[in-house]
Design a protein around this motif. Sequence first.
Motif, PDB file in Angstrom:
ATOM      1  N   ILE A  20      14.782   8.219  -0.389  1.00 57.20           N
ATOM      2  CA  ILE A  20      13.727   8.279  -1.399  1.00 57.20           C
ATOM      3  C   ILE A  20      13.614   9.712  -1.904  1.00 57.20           C
ATOM      4  N   TYR A  33       6.474   4.887   2.444  1.00 60.75           N
ATOM      5  CA  TYR A  33       6.638   5.352   3.818  1.00 60.75           C
ATOM      6  C   TYR A  33       7.461   4.338   4.619  1.00 60.75           C
ATOM      7  N   ARG A  49      11.132   4.736   3.706  1.00 61.27           N
ATOM      8  CA  ARG A  49      11.733   5.915   4.326  1.00 61.27           C
ATOM      9  C   ARG A  49      12.044   5.659   5.799  1.00 61.27           C
ATOM     10  N   GLN A  50      11.161   4.922   6.475  1.00 61.33           N
ATOM     11  CA  GLN A  50      11.392   4.628   7.870  1.00 61.33           C
ATOM     12  C   GLN A  50      12.620   3.735   8.044  1.00 61.33           C
ATOM     13  N   ASP A  89      14.952   9.307   5.413  1.00 60.89           N
ATOM     14  CA  ASP A  89      14.158  10.175   4.539  1.00 60.89           C
ATOM     15  C   ASP A  89      14.888  10.571   3.267  1.00 60.89           C
ATOM     16  N   ASP A  90      16.220  10.674   3.337  1.00 59.21           N
ATOM     17  CA  ASP A  90      16.966  11.112   2.158  1.00 59.21           C
ATOM     18  C   ASP A  90      17.184   9.995   1.152  1.00 59.21           C
TER      19      ASP A  90
END
Length: 340
Positions: A83, A72, A75-76, A80-81
């Motif tokens: 991972i 998480y 991704r931050q 988001d793309d």
Amino acid sequence: MIELRVLGTLAILPANGIDPPLQLTQPKRVALLLYLALAEPAGVQSRESLMALLWPEASDESARHSLRNTLYGLRQALGDDAICTHGEGYVGLSPTAIRCDLLDVRRDLNKERWEDALCTYRGELAPAFHVTGAPDFERWLDEQRASLRRAITSAAWRRVDQLEQSGDAAVVPAARRAWALDPADEAGARRLLVLLDAKVGKAAALRAYDELAEQMRRELDSDPSPETRALAAQLKARREPRADAVAASLSAAVPPPDDGATAERSEPAGINDGIGASPLVRARRATPTVAIAGGVLLIAALSLLALRPARPAGRLHPESPVERAEHEGALRLAPKYRQD
């Protein structure tokens, strides 16, 4: 596309190239990013292997929770793309979202583009980075560093092979670069000495040997191997052909003997004392001595005439002892000393 730089540094650059590098403050997040980007075979990795790699002492539930939080956080930071997942059990990095300099080096090495790989390589993989409590990850990272060092050193010497075969003058700098990648490689050091001797000169090769010996004494507390010392001794003992060439040129500059000297050598026995020599040969033999003696006498006579004081007009003979001494070439005296 996010750019991940891991050679000689550890930085994550944003896609726009304007914003400052992204900061990942937690070592486990950086470790997970490195493993997902560089693990071989490339692609997605199982969650079980990632949990065992980074949280070996934690329980299954705790390790799964830690992995979920770490993903998480990535991704931050990356988007988001960045991972991608494959089902519930596999996770990885999107190849279209992240670019890594080490992956570029590996691609160039596989295609035998040695110079491109060497230009991209900027230093050790993730220098000074480590993660406590994850010995398997530490072991994996050390193996990756050692493997990269061997691969890039081999590429450097293969580049030297290419330049040497083509006769390129850049072969010596390329050999220096290859040796600098692994100074403890004495086989590479000996090859550098041979190239320096052939392309630059013996002095440059001996300076490189001194650098090698000093570095080995300072870092390894040892001396070069017998093979390397023997090569250096062979270089030191070899005479340079330049001195012989200079001597030959000086000998060629001396004019050959003239006909008189030839005639003198062809005289019969007794020529040393001049009894058996013909008048023509004696005259030719005496000519240099007479010329030299005559030149010396002429210079001495001119010097005496230049130092001799001029006789006053109207006088044929000096009237006083002082004037007579001056007339005969003595040094002039100051007036206060003339009465004595």
